[in-house]
Design a protein around this motif. Structure first.
Motif, PDB file in Angstrom:
ATOM      1  N   UNK A 293       0.819  -1.211   0.000  1.00 58.02           N
ATOM      2  CA  UNK A 293       0.000   0.000   0.000  1.00 58.02           C
ATOM      3  C   UNK A 293       0.856   1.265   0.000  1.00 58.02           C
ATOM      4  N   UNK A 294       2.064   1.145   0.534  1.00 57.22           N
ATOM      5  CA  UNK A 294       2.977   2.295   0.554  1.00 57.22           C
ATOM      6  C   UNK A 294       3.770   2.411  -0.745  1.00 57.22           C
ATOM      7  N   UNK A 295       4.048   1.265  -1.370  1.00 54.63           N
ATOM      8  CA  UNK A 295       4.803   1.275  -2.623  1.00 54.63           C
ATOM      9  C   UNK A 295       4.292   0.138  -3.511  1.00 54.63           C
ATOM     10  N   UNK A 296       3.494   0.473  -4.480  1.00 53.94           N
ATOM     11  CA  UNK A 296       2.894  -0.523  -5.360  1.00 53.94           C
ATOM     12  C   UNK A 296       3.972  -1.333  -6.079  1.00 53.94           C
ATOM     13  N   UNK A 297       3.740  -2.632  -6.171  1.00 56.89           N
ATOM     14  CA  UNK A 297       4.682  -3.517  -6.851  1.00 56.89           C
ATOM     15  C   UNK A 297       5.645  -4.214  -5.921  1.00 56.89           C
ATOM     16  N   UNK A 298       5.618  -3.856  -4.632  1.00 57.81           N
ATOM     17  CA  UNK A 298       6.543  -4.455  -3.665  1.00 57.81           C
ATOM     18  C   UNK A 298       6.350  -5.963  -3.563  1.00 57.81           C
ATOM     19  N   UNK A 299       5.101  -6.399  -3.456  1.00 58.76           N
ATOM     20  CA  UNK A 299       4.838  -7.831  -3.302  1.00 58.76           C
ATOM     21  C   UNK A 299       5.212  -8.576  -4.564  1.00 58.76           C
ATOM     22  N   UNK A 300       4.862  -8.038  -5.721  1.00 65.61           N
ATOM     23  CA  UNK A 300       5.185  -8.711  -6.985  1.00 65.61           C
ATOM     24  C   UNK A 300       6.690  -8.901  -7.139  1.00 65.61           C
ATOM     25  N   UNK A 301       7.454  -7.886  -6.770  1.00 69.41           N
ATOM     26  CA  UNK A 301       8.908  -7.972  -6.872  1.00 69.41           C
ATOM     27  C   UNK A 301       9.464  -9.022  -5.920  1.00 69.41           C
ATOM     28  N   UNK A 302       8.983  -9.020  -4.680  1.00 66.64           N
ATOM     29  CA  UNK A 302       9.466  -9.992  -3.698  1.00 66.64           C
ATOM     30  C   UNK A 302       9.026 -11.405  -4.072  1.00 66.64           C
ATOM     31  N   UNK A 303       7.829 -11.539  -4.604  1.00 66.96           N
ATOM     32  CA  UNK A 303       7.318 -12.851  -5.001  1.00 66.96           C
ATOM     33  C   UNK A 303       8.128 -13.428  -6.155  1.00 66.96           C
ATOM     34  N   UNK A 304       8.480 -12.584  -7.114  1.00 67.40           N
ATOM     35  CA  UNK A 304       9.295 -13.055  -8.247  1.00 67.40           C
ATOM     36  C   UNK A 304      10.656 -13.530  -7.765  1.00 67.40           C
ATOM     37  N   UNK A 305      11.271 -12.779  -6.854  1.00 68.49           N
ATOM     38  CA  UNK A 305      12.569 -13.175  -6.304  1.00 68.49           C
ATOM     39  C   UNK A 305      12.457 -14.485  -5.525  1.00 68.49           C
ATOM     40  N   UNK A 306      11.390 -14.614  -4.726  1.00 70.91           N
ATOM     41  CA  UNK A 306      11.195 -15.821  -3.926  1.00 70.91           C
ATOM     42  C   UNK A 306      10.968 -17.040  -4.805  1.00 70.91           C
ATOM     43  N   UNK A 307      10.215 -16.881  -5.873  1.00 71.82           N
ATOM     44  CA  UNK A 307       9.951 -18.009  -6.772  1.00 71.82           C
ATOM     45  C   UNK A 307      11.228 -18.474  -7.457  1.00 71.82           C
ATOM     46  N   UNK A 308      12.113 -17.540  -7.788  1.00 75.51           N
ATOM     47  CA  UNK A 308      13.400 -17.929  -8.373  1.00 75.51           C
ATOM     48  C   UNK A 308      14.241 -18.702  -7.356  1.00 75.51           C
ATOM     49  N   UNK A 309      14.266 -18.224  -6.121  1.00 80.63           N
ATOM     50  CA  UNK A 309      15.009 -18.919  -5.063  1.00 80.63           C
ATOM     51  C   UNK A 309      14.454 -20.321  -4.840  1.00 80.63           C
ATOM     52  N   UNK A 310      13.137 -20.437  -4.809  1.00 80.84           N
ATOM     53  CA  UNK A 310      12.494 -21.722  -4.595  1.00 80.84           C
ATOM     54  C   UNK A 310      12.818 -22.688  -5.721  1.00 80.84           C
ATOM     55  N   UNK A 311      12.775 -22.201  -6.943  1.00 77.97           N
ATOM     56  CA  UNK A 311      13.071 -23.054  -8.100  1.00 77.97           C
ATOM     57  C   UNK A 311      14.522 -23.523  -8.081  1.00 77.97           C
ATOM     58  N   UNK A 312      15.454 -22.618  -7.821  1.00 81.80           N
ATOM     59  CA  UNK A 312      16.874 -22.990  -7.790  1.00 81.80           C
ATOM     60  C   UNK A 312      17.143 -24.017  -6.687  1.00 81.80           C
ATOM     61  N   UNK A 313      16.565 -23.791  -5.519  1.00 79.83           N
ATOM     62  CA  UNK A 313      16.782 -24.711  -4.397  1.00 79.83           C
ATOM     63  C   UNK A 313      16.148 -26.072  -4.668  1.00 79.83           C
ATOM     64  N   UNK A 314      14.984 -26.077  -5.297  1.00 76.47           N
ATOM     65  CA  UNK A 314      14.309 -27.349  -5.604  1.00 76.47           C
ATOM     66  C   UNK A 314      15.135 -28.188  -6.567  1.00 76.47           C
TER      67      UNK A 314
END
Length: 348
Positions: A293-314
């Protein structure tokens, strides 16, 4: 200080402590209790965004606890070459089959479940039972991906290209069975020798000195305290505990607790005995809602980074709960935002 007040301070929320109450200061979220969700446009400029998650540094007040082991540190076989990983997994599965069921093809899904049931019958403390839980990633075409959660909370995923859902399930079961079997080896137990070696490696990695290791007010000292408090436990058990502190650090909760004047010993003692639960996830999700709510796009950016980390670790065959929980918390935040936005739409 009463026990009730101490417990209140140690809740995981981050930023609702104007009253100075002890409960406020130890909540896992940054902005809990959850305020009514409002569109970003209605936020006053004076309120300002909640603090972003701090960088992971061993020498921060609490960061050392989360950094000492590192994400996925319990992935016992983590070679860089996928072919080596596949060969190692198959070797362990064949060995397990030979010693439990004789020679021949082993049903790894059944074998994994039987392994944990055997542990339970032999006295293992499995608070939620011995059930192994599988989760397929929704998809209409290959490659299919499957995650498996072990009774203690550790999570693994299919690490190969899987043309069918059944193969994805088997792949996840294989890597989980390998780690389960390895976890029983004496070398995977936290002993005095293991603690000394781990602390020495941490001192070397972060250019620390021996005085830091003996001081519980330093990051490395906190790491030693965590290890000594879990002496006798396996690496998977320890990683399950560390996941809680990794998530608290990622969310900014540890930094917020420090600012609330919570001592390191209070935080360690409280969260060493608190399992990750829906209340903690909900509070952390609320913090990400406020960031969005304070900065639009924050969740999308963090989610994209997390999904990359999850994929690499898997694909590397590592333990996945930290990454998986991060993704689940962010998706929960997305759901909270959708609900809030729907509630603010004008009625016709």
């Amino acid at each position: 200080m009463s026990e009730g007040l101490r417990s209140q301070r140690l809740q995981p929320g981050i930023g609702f402590f104007g009253s100075g109450s002890l409960r406020s200061s130890l909540r896992p979220g940054v902005t809990v209790p959850i305020a009514p969700l409002v569109p970003a446009a209605t936020l006053s400029a004076s309120s300002g965004p909640p603090p972003p998650p701090p960088p992971l540094q061993l020498h921060s007040l609490y960061g050392g606890v989360a950094a000492g082991l590192g994400p996925g540190a319990s992935g016992h076989c983590n070679p860089g070459n996928p072919a080596v990983l596949k060969e190692a997994v198959e070797a362990v599965v064949r060995s397990f089959a030979k010693h439990t069921q004789g020679y021949g093809r082993v049903n790894v899904v059944e074998a994994l479940q039987e392994f944990w049931q055997m542990k339970q019958t032999r006295g293992a403390d499995l608070r939620n039972g011995a059930l192994v839980v599988y989760e397929m990633v929704p998809s209409n075409s290959p490659p299919y991906v499957c995650y498996v959660s072990l009774p203690g909370g550790s999570c693994f995923g299919s690490f190969q290209f899987c043309p069918t859902k059944a193969e994805a399930r088997r792949s996840a079961a294989k890597i989980a069975l390998m780690n389960s079997v390895f976890n029983e080896h004496p070398s995977r137990r936290i002993t005095d020798d293991f603690i000394e070696k781990s602390v020495s490696e941490a001192l070397t990695s972060f250019n620390g000195n021996r005085e830091e290791a003996d001081n519980p007010n330093t990051g490395i000292g906190a790491f030693r305290f965590m290890l000594e408090s879990n002496k006798g436990k396996s690496m998977l058990e320890f990683q399950e505990l560390m996941t809680v502190f990794q998530l608290l650090h990622w969310n900014g909760s540890l930094k917020a607790m420090r600012e609330r004047q919570c001592s390191r010993q209070e935080v360690l003692a409280h969260y060493s005995h608190r399992a990750l639960d829906d209340d903690m996830r909900t509070q952390m999700a609320a913090d990400w809602v406020n960031r969005e709510q304070s900065m639009a796009g924050t969740i999308a950016q963090e989610l994209a980074s997390t999904e990359r980390e999850l994929e690499d670790a898997r694909l590397a065959g590592r333990e996945l709960r930290f990454y998986k929980e991060k993704k689940d918390i962010l998706m929960l935040a997305v759901g909270q935002l959708s609900t809030a936005n729907a509630a603010t739409l004008p009625s016709h």
